[in-house]
Design a protein around this motif. Sequence first.
Motif, PDB file in Angstrom:
ATOM      1  N   PRO A 112      61.851  -7.852  46.675  1.00  0.00           N
ATOM      2  CA  PRO A 112      62.664  -8.620  45.735  1.00  0.00           C
ATOM      3  C   PRO A 112      62.126 -10.049  45.621  1.00  0.00           C
ATOM      4  O   PRO A 112      62.040 -10.772  46.608  1.00  0.00           O
ATOM      5  N   GLY A 113      61.730 -10.433  44.419  1.00  0.00           N
ATOM      6  CA  GLY A 113      61.136 -11.747  44.209  1.00  0.00           C
ATOM      7  C   GLY A 113      59.642 -11.782  44.367  1.00  0.00           C
ATOM      8  O   GLY A 113      58.996 -12.785  44.030  1.00  0.00           O
ATOM      9  N   GLY A 114      59.045 -10.702  44.893  1.00  0.00           N
ATOM     10  CA  GLY A 114      57.618 -10.697  45.196  1.00  0.00           C
ATOM     11  C   GLY A 114      56.739 -10.812  43.964  1.00  0.00           C
ATOM     12  O   GLY A 114      55.738 -11.534  43.970  1.00  0.00           O
ATOM     13  N   LEU A 115      57.078 -10.096  42.889  1.00  0.00           N
ATOM     14  CA  LEU A 115      56.270 -10.177  41.685  1.00  0.00           C
ATOM     15  C   LEU A 115      56.350 -11.570  41.077  1.00  0.00           C
ATOM     16  O   LEU A 115      55.333 -12.112  40.617  1.00  0.00           O
ATOM     17  N   ALA A 116      57.544 -12.156  41.071  1.00  0.00           N
ATOM     18  CA  ALA A 116      57.688 -13.517  40.542  1.00  0.00           C
ATOM     19  C   ALA A 116      56.871 -14.510  41.358  1.00  0.00           C
ATOM     20  O   ALA A 116      56.219 -15.404  40.812  1.00  0.00           O
ATOM     21  N   ALA A 117      56.890 -14.359  42.680  1.00  0.00           N
ATOM     22  CA  ALA A 117      56.115 -15.248  43.539  1.00  0.00           C
ATOM     23  C   ALA A 117      54.622 -15.073  43.291  1.00  0.00           C
ATOM     24  O   ALA A 117      53.862 -16.048  43.254  1.00  0.00           O
ATOM     25  N   LEU A 118      54.187 -13.832  43.099  1.00  0.00           N
ATOM     26  CA  LEU A 118      52.778 -13.553  42.843  1.00  0.00           C
ATOM     27  C   LEU A 118      52.325 -14.164  41.519  1.00  0.00           C
ATOM     28  O   LEU A 118      51.237 -14.756  41.433  1.00  0.00           O
ATOM     29  N   LEU A 119      53.174 -14.049  40.491  1.00  0.00           N
ATOM     30  CA  LEU A 119      52.804 -14.518  39.164  1.00  0.00           C
ATOM     31  C   LEU A 119      53.069 -16.001  38.970  1.00  0.00           C
ATOM     32  O   LEU A 119      52.504 -16.623  38.063  1.00  0.00           O
ATOM     33  N   GLY A 120      53.968 -16.566  39.781  1.00  0.00           N
ATOM     34  CA  GLY A 120      54.349 -17.958  39.585  1.00  0.00           C
ATOM     35  C   GLY A 120      55.228 -18.158  38.365  1.00  0.00           C
ATOM     36  O   GLY A 120      55.234 -19.221  37.746  1.00  0.00           O
ATOM     37  N   VAL A 162      43.503  -3.715  46.635  1.00  0.00           N
ATOM     38  CA  VAL A 162      42.378  -4.618  46.354  1.00  0.00           C
ATOM     39  C   VAL A 162      42.639  -5.413  45.084  1.00  0.00           C
ATOM     40  O   VAL A 162      42.388  -6.629  45.021  1.00  0.00           O
ATOM     41  N   HIS A 163      43.158  -4.755  44.059  1.00  0.00           N
ATOM     42  CA  HIS A 163      43.432  -5.461  42.810  1.00  0.00           C
ATOM     43  C   HIS A 163      44.491  -6.548  43.021  1.00  0.00           C
ATOM     44  O   HIS A 163      44.313  -7.694  42.585  1.00  0.00           O
ATOM     45  N   LEU A 164      45.590  -6.199  43.676  1.00  0.00           N
ATOM     46  CA  LEU A 164      46.664  -7.167  43.863  1.00  0.00           C
ATOM     47  C   LEU A 164      46.267  -8.274  44.824  1.00  0.00           C
ATOM     48  O   LEU A 164      46.681  -9.430  44.658  1.00  0.00           O
ATOM     49  N   GLU A 165      45.484  -7.949  45.842  1.00  0.00           N
ATOM     50  CA  GLU A 165      45.024  -8.990  46.759  1.00  0.00           C
ATOM     51  C   GLU A 165      44.131  -9.997  46.044  1.00  0.00           C
ATOM     52  O   GLU A 165      44.128 -11.195  46.362  1.00  0.00           O
ATOM     53  N   GLY A 166      43.378  -9.533  45.038  1.00  0.00           N
ATOM     54  CA  GLY A 166      42.574 -10.450  44.255  1.00  0.00           C
ATOM     55  C   GLY A 166      43.424 -11.426  43.475  1.00  0.00           C
ATOM     56  O   GLY A 166      43.048 -12.603  43.309  1.00  0.00           O
ATOM     57  N   LEU A 167      44.590 -10.975  42.998  1.00  0.00           N
ATOM     58  CA  LEU A 167      45.508 -11.875  42.308  1.00  0.00           C
ATOM     59  C   LEU A 167      46.234 -12.795  43.286  1.00  0.00           C
ATOM     60  O   LEU A 167      46.525 -13.953  42.967  1.00  0.00           O
ATOM     61  N   LEU A 168      46.511 -12.279  44.488  1.00  0.00           N
ATOM     62  CA  LEU A 168      47.278 -13.038  45.474  1.00  0.00           C
ATOM     63  C   LEU A 168      46.446 -14.116  46.149  1.00  0.00           C
ATOM     64  O   LEU A 168      46.970 -15.191  46.482  1.00  0.00           O
ATOM     65  N   ALA A 169      45.168 -13.857  46.356  1.00  0.00           N
ATOM     66  CA  ALA A 169      44.328 -14.755  47.160  1.00  0.00           C
ATOM     67  C   ALA A 169      44.428 -16.221  46.745  1.00  0.00           C
ATOM     68  O   ALA A 169      44.663 -17.099  47.595  1.00  0.00           O
ATOM     69  N   PRO A 170      44.280 -16.575  45.450  1.00  0.00           N
ATOM     70  CA  PRO A 170      44.345 -17.993  45.096  1.00  0.00           C
ATOM     71  C   PRO A 170      45.744 -18.591  45.177  1.00  0.00           C
ATOM     72  O   PRO A 170      45.897 -19.813  45.129  1.00  0.00           O
ATOM     73  N   ARG A 171      46.754 -17.728  45.324  1.00  0.00           N
ATOM     74  CA  ARG A 171      48.140 -18.220  45.373  1.00  0.00           C
ATOM     75  C   ARG A 171      48.803 -17.997  46.723  1.00  0.00           C
ATOM     76  O   ARG A 171      49.983 -18.270  46.904  1.00  0.00           O
ATOM     77  N   LEU A 172      48.047 -17.512  47.705  1.00  0.00           N
ATOM     78  CA  LEU A 172      48.645 -17.114  48.967  1.00  0.00           C
ATOM     79  C   LEU A 172      49.400 -18.254  49.630  1.00  0.00           C
ATOM     80  O   LEU A 172      50.522 -18.083  50.112  1.00  0.00           O
ATOM     81  N   ARG A 173      48.801 -19.434  49.665  1.00  0.00           N
ATOM     82  CA  ARG A 173      49.469 -20.564  50.302  1.00  0.00           C
ATOM     83  C   ARG A 173      50.766 -20.916  49.578  1.00  0.00           C
ATOM     84  O   ARG A 173      51.799 -21.139  50.222  1.00  0.00           O
ATOM     85  N   GLU A 174      50.716 -20.949  48.233  1.00  0.00           N
ATOM     86  CA  GLU A 174      51.927 -21.266  47.474  1.00  0.00           C
ATOM     87  C   GLU A 174      53.019 -20.237  47.718  1.00  0.00           C
ATOM     88  O   GLU A 174      54.200 -20.579  47.850  1.00  0.00           O
TER      89      GLU A 174
END
Length: 284
Positions: A112-120, A162-174
């Motif tokens: 819950p909230g994970g997709l929003a956090a991933l997308l910003g 692998v696909h989702l981790e590629g999207l997450l990597a630049p936003r992981l800290r945020e």
Amino acid sequence: MGLEDARHPPEGAVLWPAAGTRVFTTRRLELPAPLDEVGAYFWSVTWRREERSPFRQEVLSHPLTHLTVEAAEGGVLHGLAVPAALVHGLVTRVFSVDLPVAGRVAGVAFRPGGLAALLGRGVHDLTDAVVPAGEVLPGVTGLAGSVLAEEDDAARRDVLAVHLEGLLAPRLREVREDPGYRTVREAVRLMRVREHVALGPVAQRLHVSGRTLQRLFTHYVGASPLWVLRRHRLQDAVAALDAGGGEDLAELAASLGFADHAHLTRAFTAVVGVPPSRYRAGER
């Protein structure tokens, strides 16, 4: 959307069981770190039925969003052409889909909230919607074909990861430092506990106001915190009735935080489609 590869999966891709078999199988696998920061689990469903007529599958779903790769005999699911990668928003009523004779779905359920956090960004616009993944997530060209080309669920999970981790990597800290996302995750954790039947104690435990919870849940989850709490209690009601309990519906209603038997009946009927007494008797 760029799904040309997915519409024509590579030779040898296993889309669904062979004709002559009758199966309906499900599986769930854990997700690797750091994807588990936003993803809850990988899941899959494969089916083939002997009957040629469509079959309506209905599920009282949890307050989650999903990235799926779907294929079906006949080439259509949810009114969309498949094979394809799709994003499912939160479903406020019973999730209902007319299943063709055979098909396969593999997907990642977001926390819950994970997709929003991933997308910003907020996900309220996805509530009760199924859309091509390219409208929400970048770089999905060929994703469906790549997933369906794999021969087992672990490999399909890894392709999606692998696909989702590629999207997450630049936003992981945020994502890790996002206070709103942390609050939503903790609130949902508390709401899963059956003893929590009102929002007040949840907000107090988190040291936030009810208005703050409302704002955060609308943005991150796509529904109000009261809706999420009520959905968990309705899940508990269905589980109790499926287990043969709930003989005293007034007592069940009180234990789940509903004002009375009538309140539970209205809420249950609005979502499930039949009152709890008829559901308990086997009517679906």
